[in-house]
Design an enzyme around this catalytic site. Structure first.
Site, PDB file in Angstrom:
ATOM      1  CB  SER A   1     -16.147 -23.580 -17.509  1.00 41.16           C
ATOM      2  OG  SER A   1     -16.041 -23.254 -18.886  1.00 41.16           O
ATOM      3  CE  LYS A   2     -12.493 -17.237 -14.497  1.00 39.81           C
ATOM      4  NZ  LYS A   2     -11.252 -16.968 -13.735  1.00 39.81           N
ATOM      5  NE  ARG A   3     -12.862 -23.851 -21.157  1.00 43.89           N
ATOM      6  CZ  ARG A   3     -12.535 -24.534 -20.062  1.00 43.89           C
ATOM      7  NH1 ARG A   3     -11.590 -24.083 -19.258  1.00 43.89           N
ATOM      8  NH2 ARG A   3     -13.157 -25.658 -19.751  1.00 43.89           N
ATOM      9  CG  ASP A   4     -19.471 -22.032 -20.848  1.00 42.49           C
ATOM     10  OD1 ASP A   4     -19.411 -22.451 -22.013  1.00 42.49           O
ATOM     11  OD2 ASP A   4     -19.324 -22.763 -19.848  1.00 42.49           O
TER      12      ASP A   4
END
Length: 520
Positions: free
Chosen positions: A252-255
């Site tokens: 995900s973008k959080r990674d």
């Protein structure tokens, strides 16, 4: 039967790695079987849609070479290819279901439905909605709806299983007692996702629905829509998700921060022309350049062929050992039977290695043409590149050799060829302020003045004996000369660097380095 596959992105964000992998599988399958690949835009979610996100999706596919036979900018016999423009199609299909007794209007309010749900929770039962008009005759359902439009629900058949013979996940069966009557049309006439998707796939004559495994839970309802409309089922194949590096969770973008090294942040600054006062944190938070988005890799100068190769191998294999697979071979051999049913792990290091292999095979002229826009974006060369500059770039690339894995690596290994050195304080302290370093630089400067031609082989031939005669390690000379002429500790071989810079520029930089050291 002509194979027809589709990919249906929603313009709610930018092109995600997982979505590209799914689109590629659809494209490869269609190309292998001589079929058609359709691009459809699922833009029914008006609140989340972002018009500015559509063009980067289209551009990203084109950059990767994933073309579509029907869809936006191409057209086709089953258009339009935007769900927002197909509302009449969904309305007509819903009316057919009302007429044939496969759907009914629902006048329950949200408050009534919430109360029913709470009652089910109190009784510790699953809430499975069955509307009051399930048994109302079709003619009456149609009359009620025309008199007062309402939600339209699909009438789920009772007492049977919905069987999905998935080409990747295997046989999946869901009992209809576990499926509530789903809303297929809102009171304003707009269609919900599962209904619109099934209607579109029927209308577009899709033969194989290859999509992310997270959609497997939607499939039973879609199968029921197919059946209610009297349509033949496509083959379903649900591709497992792509997990974050070293994780069992979906990428995900959080990674993003897991990917961001100081070198990458520096490259992003150069290629994206961010304000000089931006912090590294701000650069990392650029939505358009997030490492889970294709645009990130395009901005850094990955070769699209390397990305396609990597995405194609992300959960699919040709055999148990082949990593580098030319596109023609991938098309010829791609099959769903070799798609793994377990999540694939995204490995940025492996992708970078693969990118390096493709870059290594690229002809020098192509590599030169690819690097120039990056040098221009960073204002290291002008908008117009003359032949002398082009020759210099070619020499730099030859000197960089296999160090260059992506185009933006030129900033790390060759930026100093095109601007004055930016001296790394630690390198200066360790190499130039070392005892005897300044004297060595002065002596070497005098020696360099005698060397002609000022070329790689001649420099090496003349300086090695100099080191031997002065009891000097060649490595020590290289370290001092490298930092003095480039400002950094990494890059091509020192003699190659000096030859490309030329005698006059080399001497000027040595003089600058001496001033820097002696000014303290």
């Amino acid at each position: 039967m002509t194979v027809r596959t589709r990919f249906a992105p929603s313009p709610t964000g930018y092109l995600h790695i997982g979505g590209v992998r799914t689109a590629l599988f659809n494209w490869l399958f269609a190309r292998r079987h001589g079929g058609q690949f359709i691009l459809r835009i699922d833009d029914t979610d008006a609140e989340r849609n972002r018009p500015e996100a559509l063009q980067p999706i289209l551009d990203g596919f084109r950059w990767l070479g994933i073309d579509w036979d029907e869809g936006p900018d191409v057209g086709g016999p089953y258009g339009p290819y935007f769900q927002a423009q197909r509302k009449d199609l969904y309305y007509q299909a819903a009316m057919r279901l009302l007429e044939t007794g496969h759907a009914y209007p629902c006048y329950r309010t949200k408050e009534e439905l919430d109360a029913e749900r709470k009652e089910a929770e109190k009784a510790k039962k699953s809430y499975i909605h069955r509307g009051e008009h399930r048994q109302t005759p079709p003619d009456e359902c149609l009359r009620l709806y025309r008199h007062k439009p309402a939600l339209v629900r699909l009438k789920v058949p009772e007492g049977r299983g919905v069987i999905i013979d998935d080409l990747i996940a295997g046989k999946v069966e869901v009992q209809t007692e576990a499926i509530g009557d789903p809303v297929i049309l809102r009171a304003d006439g707009s269609a919900l996702y599962n209904f619109a998707t099934a209607v579109d796939d029927i209308h577009l004559k899709i033969t194989h629905v290859i999509r992310a495994k997270e959609h497997l839970s939607n499939t039973p309802v879609q199968v029921l829509v197919y059946e209610a409309l009297g349509a033949s089922l496509p083959k379903f194949a649900h591709v497992p998700v792509v997990n974050a590096p070293g994780s069992n969770k979906k990428l995900s973008k959080r990674d993003a921060k897991k990917f961001m090294t100081p070198e990458i942040v520096a490259k992003l600054r150069a290629v994206h022309a961010v304000p000089a006062d931006w912090t590294d944190e701000q650069v990392m938070n650029l939505e358009t350049l997030n490492p889970v988005m294709v645009a990130f890799y395009q901005a850094l100068g990955y070769l699209p062929a390397a990305l396609v190769n990597y995405f194609g191998r992300l959960g699919w294999s040709l055999d148990d050992k082949t990593e580098i697979i030319p596109l023609e071979d991938m098309i010829r051999h791609f099959g769903l039977e070799r798609v793994n049913n377990s999540p694939a792990a995204f490995d940025p290091e492996k992708l970078l290695w693969l990118a390096g292999e493709y870059m290594r095979m690229l002809p020098l002229e192509d590599k030169t043409a690819g690097v120039i826009p990056f040098l221009q974006r960073a204002e290291l060369v002008g908008d117009s590149v003359d032949e002398a500059t082009r020759i210099k770039i070619r020499r730099v690339l030859e000197a960089c050799g296999d160090r260059l894995k992506v185009y933006s690596d030129i900033f790390q290994y060759g930026a100093f060829f095109f601007r004055d050195p930016i001296y790394d304080p630690q390198a200066v302290q360790k190499r130039l302020r070392k005892e005897g370093a300044a004297e060595l630089l002065r002596n070497i400067s005098a020696e360099l003045e005698k060397i002609a031609p000022f070329e790689h082989a001649e420099l090496e031939t003349r300086l090695k004996p100099y080191c031997e005669a002065n009891n000097l390690k060649i490595g020590d000379l290289n370290h001092v000369l490298r930092v003095a002429t480039t400002g950094v500790t990494i890059g091509p071989g020192v003699f190659e660097i000096l030859a490309i810079l030329g005698k006059e520029e080399t001497q000027r930089r040595i003089g600058t380095a001496l001033q820097l050291v002696e000014s303290v």
